[in-house]
Design a protein around this motif. Structure first.
Motif, PDB file in Angstrom:
ATOM      1  N   ILE A 124     -14.663 -12.851  15.390  1.00 37.07           N
ATOM      2  CA  ILE A 124     -14.232 -11.473  15.114  1.00 37.07           C
ATOM      3  C   ILE A 124     -13.462 -11.412  13.796  1.00 37.07           C
ATOM      4  N   SER A 125     -12.555 -12.361  13.591  1.00 36.68           N
ATOM      5  CA  SER A 125     -11.763 -12.371  12.357  1.00 36.68           C
ATOM      6  C   SER A 125     -12.642 -12.585  11.132  1.00 36.68           C
ATOM      7  N   GLY A 126     -13.680 -13.398  11.287  1.00 35.95           N
ATOM      8  CA  GLY A 126     -14.604 -13.589  10.170  1.00 35.95           C
ATOM      9  C   GLY A 126     -15.320 -12.309   9.801  1.00 35.95           C
ATOM     10  N   ALA A 127     -15.701 -11.528  10.799  1.00 34.21           N
ATOM     11  CA  ALA A 127     -16.342 -10.236  10.523  1.00 34.21           C
ATOM     12  C   ALA A 127     -15.368  -9.281   9.837  1.00 34.21           C
ATOM     13  N   ILE A 128     -14.104  -9.318  10.254  1.00 39.24           N
ATOM     14  CA  ILE A 128     -13.085  -8.498   9.591  1.00 39.24           C
ATOM     15  C   ILE A 128     -12.911  -8.933   8.137  1.00 39.24           C
ATOM     16  N   ALA A 129     -12.901 -10.231   7.905  1.00 33.14           N
ATOM     17  CA  ALA A 129     -12.751 -10.739   6.537  1.00 33.14           C
ATOM     18  C   ALA A 129     -13.891 -10.259   5.646  1.00 33.14           C
ATOM     19  N   GLU A 130     -15.106 -10.249   6.177  1.00 34.89           N
ATOM     20  CA  GLU A 130     -16.251  -9.762   5.397  1.00 34.89           C
ATOM     21  C   GLU A 130     -16.130  -8.263   5.135  1.00 34.89           C
ATOM     22  N   HIS A 131     -15.617  -7.526   6.113  1.00 35.28           N
ATOM     23  CA  HIS A 131     -15.417  -6.081   5.940  1.00 35.28           C
ATOM     24  C   HIS A 131     -14.412  -5.820   4.823  1.00 35.28           C
ATOM     25  N   ARG A 132     -13.311  -6.548   4.828  1.00 39.02           N
ATOM     26  CA  ARG A 132     -12.296  -6.382   3.794  1.00 39.02           C
ATOM     27  C   ARG A 132     -12.811  -6.829   2.429  1.00 39.02           C
ATOM     28  N   ALA A 133     -13.585  -7.917   2.417  1.00 38.70           N
ATOM     29  CA  ALA A 133     -14.124  -8.412   1.148  1.00 38.70           C
ATOM     30  C   ALA A 133     -15.074  -7.416   0.509  1.00 38.70           C
ATOM     31  N   ALA A 134     -15.663  -6.562   1.325  1.00 38.22           N
ATOM     32  CA  ALA A 134     -16.557  -5.524   0.807  1.00 38.22           C
ATOM     33  C   ALA A 134     -15.788  -4.329   0.247  1.00 38.22           C
ATOM     34  N   GLY A 135     -14.447  -4.403   0.270  1.00 45.45           N
ATOM     35  CA  GLY A 135     -13.632  -3.307  -0.239  1.00 45.45           C
ATOM     36  C   GLY A 135     -13.503  -2.160   0.733  1.00 45.45           C
ATOM     37  N   LEU A 136     -13.784  -2.427   2.016  1.00 53.67           N
ATOM     38  CA  LEU A 136     -13.744  -1.372   3.028  1.00 53.67           C
ATOM     39  C   LEU A 136     -12.434  -1.438   3.811  1.00 53.67           C
ATOM     40  N   PRO A 137     -11.818  -0.292   4.077  1.00 56.41           N
ATOM     41  CA  PRO A 137     -10.508  -0.277   4.738  1.00 56.41           C
ATOM     42  C   PRO A 137     -10.594  -0.667   6.208  1.00 56.41           C
ATOM     43  N   TYR A 138      -9.552  -1.365   6.644  1.00 55.59           N
ATOM     44  CA  TYR A 138      -9.404  -1.757   8.045  1.00 55.59           C
ATOM     45  C   TYR A 138      -8.016  -1.317   8.495  1.00 55.59           C
ATOM     46  N   THR A 343      -5.586  -4.432  -4.417  1.00 55.66           N
ATOM     47  CA  THR A 343      -6.745  -5.143  -4.963  1.00 55.66           C
ATOM     48  C   THR A 343      -7.900  -5.122  -3.967  1.00 55.66           C
ATOM     49  N   GLU A 344      -7.613  -5.402  -2.686  1.00 51.12           N
ATOM     50  CA  GLU A 344      -8.671  -5.383  -1.671  1.00 51.12           C
ATOM     51  C   GLU A 344      -9.230  -3.979  -1.475  1.00 51.12           C
ATOM     52  N   LEU A 345      -8.368  -2.983  -1.481  1.00 51.29           N
ATOM     53  CA  LEU A 345      -8.801  -1.602  -1.261  1.00 51.29           C
ATOM     54  C   LEU A 345      -9.357  -0.959  -2.524  1.00 51.29           C
ATOM     55  N   ARG A 346      -9.250  -1.675  -3.648  1.00 50.55           N
ATOM     56  CA  ARG A 346      -9.744  -1.199  -4.945  1.00 50.55           C
ATOM     57  C   ARG A 346      -9.063   0.098  -5.351  1.00 50.55           C
ATOM     58  N   LEU A 347      -7.750   0.109  -5.148  1.00 52.84           N
ATOM     59  CA  LEU A 347      -6.911   1.240  -5.519  1.00 52.84           C
ATOM     60  C   LEU A 347      -6.084   0.894  -6.750  1.00 52.84           C
ATOM     61  N   PRO A 348      -5.828   1.856  -7.637  1.00 54.70           N
ATOM     62  CA  PRO A 348      -4.914   1.603  -8.750  1.00 54.70           C
ATOM     63  C   PRO A 348      -3.510   1.285  -8.249  1.00 54.70           C
ATOM     64  N   VAL A 349      -2.752   0.557  -9.063  1.00 49.66           N
ATOM     65  CA  VAL A 349      -1.364   0.234  -8.759  1.00 49.66           C
ATOM     66  C   VAL A 349      -0.454   0.973  -9.734  1.00 49.66           C
ATOM     67  N   LEU A 350       0.549   1.639  -9.183  1.00 50.98           N
ATOM     68  CA  LEU A 350       1.565   2.296  -9.995  1.00 50.98           C
ATOM     69  C   LEU A 350       2.906   1.634  -9.705  1.00 50.98           C
ATOM     70  N   THR A 351       3.507   1.012 -10.707  1.00 46.94           N
ATOM     71  CA  THR A 351       4.832   0.430 -10.526  1.00 46.94           C
ATOM     72  C   THR A 351       5.873   1.333 -11.181  1.00 46.94           C
ATOM     73  N   VAL A 352       7.038   1.410 -10.569  1.00 50.29           N
ATOM     74  CA  VAL A 352       8.139   2.217 -11.089  1.00 50.29           C
ATOM     75  C   VAL A 352       9.357   1.317 -11.223  1.00 50.29           C
ATOM     76  N   ILE A 353       9.867   1.198 -12.444  1.00 44.91           N
ATOM     77  CA  ILE A 353      10.962   0.272 -12.745  1.00 44.91           C
ATOM     78  C   ILE A 353      12.263   1.040 -12.930  1.00 44.91           C
ATOM     79  N   ASP A 354      13.256   0.673 -12.152  1.00 42.83           N
ATOM     80  CA  ASP A 354      14.583   1.267 -12.268  1.00 42.83           C
ATOM     81  C   ASP A 354      15.554   0.343 -11.536  1.00 42.83           C
ATOM     82  N   THR A 355      16.064  -0.664 -12.245  1.00 46.56           N
ATOM     83  CA  THR A 355      16.865  -1.685 -11.579  1.00 46.56           C
ATOM     84  C   THR A 355      17.990  -2.200 -12.467  1.00 46.56           C
TER      85      THR A 355
END
Length: 502
Positions: A124-138, A343-355
């Motif tokens: 089952i976990s292997g099938a989930i890994a393939e699903h995630r590797a395809a860029g599909l949300p879980y 990266t897995e979901l193929r979404l842009p990353v927005l970082t906000v720096i204030d420290t």
């Protein structure tokens, strides 16, 4: 609390009349007469033919595939037949490009089937890994109870994981733990609330609120799947023209005045930026973004969100939370994990720096703070997804550097970036903090200086008083960098850091 039956949960979760089962009569493995009687009684009592049910439906108009536990069937335990059904459904969801939603409630693998059933967790976990590797949300919703091999495999692999309040969620059930160790686990040791504090659960959500929580996530993921189109015209290879901000070097106020302005108690920060610019926000991991100036929250907040309609994973530093707890190793680890999810979901990353800087303590040193900073910036440099960084206010030291690498960098006009707070630089050079103002003026720390260095692409005026213009500018940058393919993006990202100069 009143815990709904699976039928009621699905009824409240999915659009009316949209559920369609994928299940066929299961083929059970060879079994003893006693086990066959157990299966027959379980079917009679539960009204189900196995401990896993699968199918598809709509949630807020979004199509989802579902793998759900039927706890009334032998405690939701997973044997070979249930594992085959789950695996088949996961593989079908992957082939059809569907979002996958798991609703586990299980005591683990089926003891009557022994090790062969236990090994199905790998399948089952292997099938989930393939699903995630395809860029599909879980997505996962941990129900009461979820324990054993199920929790230690496919139930813990979600891109986003919700959990039922007060549910028993643990590696082994309390009776087993006590029998094997002689000591019962603590009352809250196996709770979703504890897992949320540890960052293993993203949110604790009641069954009644689950539909809205999942809908928000699907809104972001659906926007990501449909966000296509060519890059916009730009004044910089990765920065849009006409978006409102000032492009190119800008003469900032006095550097020391900028430092003081970004430290002001009423300075707007991450919370104001998200409130003005983001919708459908889902906090990830242990992130806590509370209202009120005295609310503690977490120093780094990670979240799924739509920024002016543009999907992204936000990794932002909350200046208010840092009054109570500076950025430490666990916060940087959470940031790195969020970037990996993006990266897995193929979404842009927005970082906000204030420290004002990272944690300075013996504990932080022993935990490997410097290495945590290095690994965080390394994963940002290497991720193939689009990245945009916002220098919102203070940018002191390695904690700021960890979130800086990006395809485009936007800065508030009075934001600054330095290897140390000016007081620290003064102590190194003069053995006193009395020269902090002079150090600030001599180290080229302002947004204008950073533009001339090539480290900042856009400077946005007026951020101290309003956030709307900044949100629009950042969203435009996200759309533009998303218009480039990953090979072009990575090459440009590498080259921009090589071009940095005095």
């Amino acid at each position: 609390m009143n815990r709904p039956h699976l039928d009621d949960l699905l009824g409240g979760l999915l659009d009316v009349g949209s559920w369609s089962s994928w299940d066929r009569v299961p083929a059970q493995p060879p079994a003893s007469a006693a086990y066959r009687r157990d299966l027959a009684r379980a079917a009679e009592r539960s009204g189900a033919d196995e401990s896993v049910r699968t199918g598809e439906g709509l949630l807020g108009g979004h199509g989802v595939a579902v793998v759900a536990s039927e706890y009334a069937f032998l405690g939701g335990s997973v044997g070979l037949a249930a594992a085959r059904r789950a695996t088949s459904a996961i593989e079908r969801a992957t082939a059809e490009g569907r979002v996958l939603l798991a609703l586990p409630a299980s005591g683990g693998t089926r003891i009557q089937e022994g090790t062969p059933a236990f090994l199905q967790m790998l399948t089952i976990s292997g099938a989930i890994a393939e699903h995630r590797a395809a860029g599909l949300p879980y997505l996962v919703y941990l129900r009461h109870p979820t324990t054993g091999g199920v929790l230690a495999s496919w139930a813990s692999l979600g891109h986003v994981t919700f959990a039922e309040p007060g549910a028993l969620v643990g590696f082994l059930g309390p009776r087993v733990v006590e029998a094997l160790t002689g000591t019962a686990p603590g009352r809250d040791a196996q709770s979703p609330e504890a897992l949320h504090r540890a960052g293993a659960v993203d949110a604790v959500v009641t069954p009644g609120d689950l539909r809205e929580a999942v809908r928000r996530v699907l809104n972001v993921l659906t926007a990501a799947a449909t966000a296509t189109g060519p890059a916009e015209a730009a004044v910089h290879p990765a920065v849009p023209a006409g978006a409102g901000p000032v492009a190119g070097p800008v003469e900032a106020p006095d550097p020391w005045a900028s430092v003081l302005a970004t430290r002001a108690p009423d300075r707007l920060g991450l919370r104001d930026f998200l409130a003005a610019s983001a919708s459908d926000v889902t906090l990830l991991g242990a992130s806590d973004l509370r209202e009120g100036t005295d609310a503690q929250g977490t120093p780094i907040v990670t979240a799924l969100a739509l920024l002016r309609g543009t999907p992204c994973v936000v990794v932002g530093q909350d200046r208010l939370a840092q009054r109570h707890r500076p950025i430490g190793v666990r916060d940087l680890r959470a940031a790195r994990h969020a970037i990996q999810r993006a990266t897995e979901l193929r979404l842009p990353v927005l970082t906000v720096i204030d420290t004002p800087g990272a944690e300075l303590s013996d504990e932080a040193e022993r935990a490997g703070l410097a290495a945590a900073i290095a690994h965080c910036l390394a994963v940002l440099l290497a991720t193939p997804v689009p990245t945009v960084s916002v220098l919102l206010g203070q940018g002191a030291g390695g904690a700021a550097l960890a979130l800086l690498p990006a395809d485009a960098v936007v800065a508030a006009e009075d934001a600054w970036l330095a290897p140390l707070p000016p007081e620290g630089a003064s102590m190194i050079m003069h053995h006193s903090v009395d020269h902090a103002a002079d150090m600030a003026r001599g180290q080229r720390i302002t947004a204008g200086d950073l533009c001339r260095l090539g480290a900042v692409d856009l400077v946005v005026p007026g951020v101290r008083d309003r956030m709307a213009g900044l949100g629009e500018a950042v969203a435009a940058c996200l759309r533009t960098v998303s218009g480039h393919d990953s090979v072009t993006r990575l090459a440009a990202r590498r080259d921009r850091h090589r071009r940095l100069s005095l």
